[in-house]
Scaffold this active site. Structure first.
Site, short mmCIF file in Angstrom:
data_model
loop_
_atom_site.label_atom_id
_atom_site.label_comp_id
_atom_site.label_asym_id
_atom_site.label_seq_id
_atom_site.Cartn_x
_atom_site.Cartn_y
_atom_site.Cartn_z
N SER A 84 0.83 -1.19 0.00
CA SER A 84 0.00 0.00 0.00
C SER A 84 0.88 1.26 0.00
CB SER A 84 -0.97 -0.04 1.19
OG SER A 84 -2.03 0.85 1.02
N HIS A 233 -7.34 -6.17 0.64
CA HIS A 233 -6.19 -5.26 0.62
C HIS A 233 -5.09 -5.71 1.58
CE1 HIS A 233 -3.98 -1.64 -0.08
NE2 HIS A 233 -4.13 -1.21 1.15
#
Length: 252
Positions: A84, A233
């Protein structure tokens, strides 16, 4: 800036960078599985974990933080992985210092611009009155008014430290709140890293989409991509065995 990091294992150096609101500890279980193959560097990026706080917070300075760490550790090059926000730092580092990245792994983030989407999390974190917080349950109860998911709250509250004066944020919450737009910035146009690059994407995540592939190719012409089935995620927490398997396959 001298960053805090945890070093373990033996072998070729592998540096791992966490995501927004995270810390080096998020990757501890992954690192334990890789210690026989690599020398692991789990890094707290600035304004996170046990690294120093600064009013300056963007990818340019985070790239230089990483360069300084590698210089001080005597690493002319290393395998580099980021998740990320950490993936954006890793990508920016690779295009800035390509000769210092042997191979690159980017976990669930693309080079493109991402609009700000952390407003509710930031509102929730800023709503916690630390002077009236006497237990982690107090903090969790306050945060639950904004974030109904216990797993996300547990992750966020890992950044809540405690000393003899009470609770405090390990993250630099005011600076992150003020500069949150920096997290989503795209890579500069015409920047390229030609080394081997692996993108790991959560199959249930929308952070990497098919429409991102031309942009990925433009910046990372020697890339491959693997979608981790059943993962969102936070793929390293949801499917750690698959992530470890892909890291080994790509780097060894």
């Amino acid at each position: 800036m001298k960053l805090n990091f945890k070093k373990s294992g033996t072998g070729e150096p592998l540096i791992i960078l966490h995501g927004l609101f995270g810390s080096a500890d998020n990757w501890f279980s992954i690192a334990k599985e890789l210690e026989n193959d690599f020398t692991l560097y789990l890094v707290d990026q600035r304004n996170h974990g046990d690294s120093p706080h600064s009013d300056e917070w963007n990818y340019e300075v985070m790239v230089e933080d990483l360069r300084e760490l590698m210089d001080e550790e005597g690493l002319s090059e290393a395998y580099l992985m980021g998740h990320s926000m950490g993936g954006k730092t890793a990508m920016n580092f690779a295009v800035t210092y390509p000769d210092r990245v042997e191979k690159l792994i980017v976990a669930d983030i693309a080079p493109r611009y991402y609009p700000v989407h952390h407003q509710t999390i930031l509102e929730g974190l800023n709503s916690i009155n630390l002077s009236e917080t006497y237990s982690r349950k107090d903090a969790d109860d306050q945060l639950a008014k904004y974030i109904p998911y216990p797993g996300i709250r547990q992750f966020l509250l890992k950044s809540l430290g405690r000393d003899r004066n009470g609770f405090y944020w390990k993250i630099n919450l005011p600076v992150i709140t003020e500069n949150i737009e920096e997290v989503g910035k795209a890579l500069e146009e015409d920047t390229v890293y030609s080394g081997p690059t692996l993108f790991l994407a959560g199959a249930n995540s929308n952070y990497i989409q098919q429409s991102d592939l031309p942009d990925i190719l433009a910046h990372f012409p020697n890339y491959e991509i693997e979608f981790i089935e059943g993962a969102g995620h936070w793929l390293h927490a949801e499917k750690p065995e698959a992530v470890v398997r892909e890291i080994r396959r790509f780097l060894i």
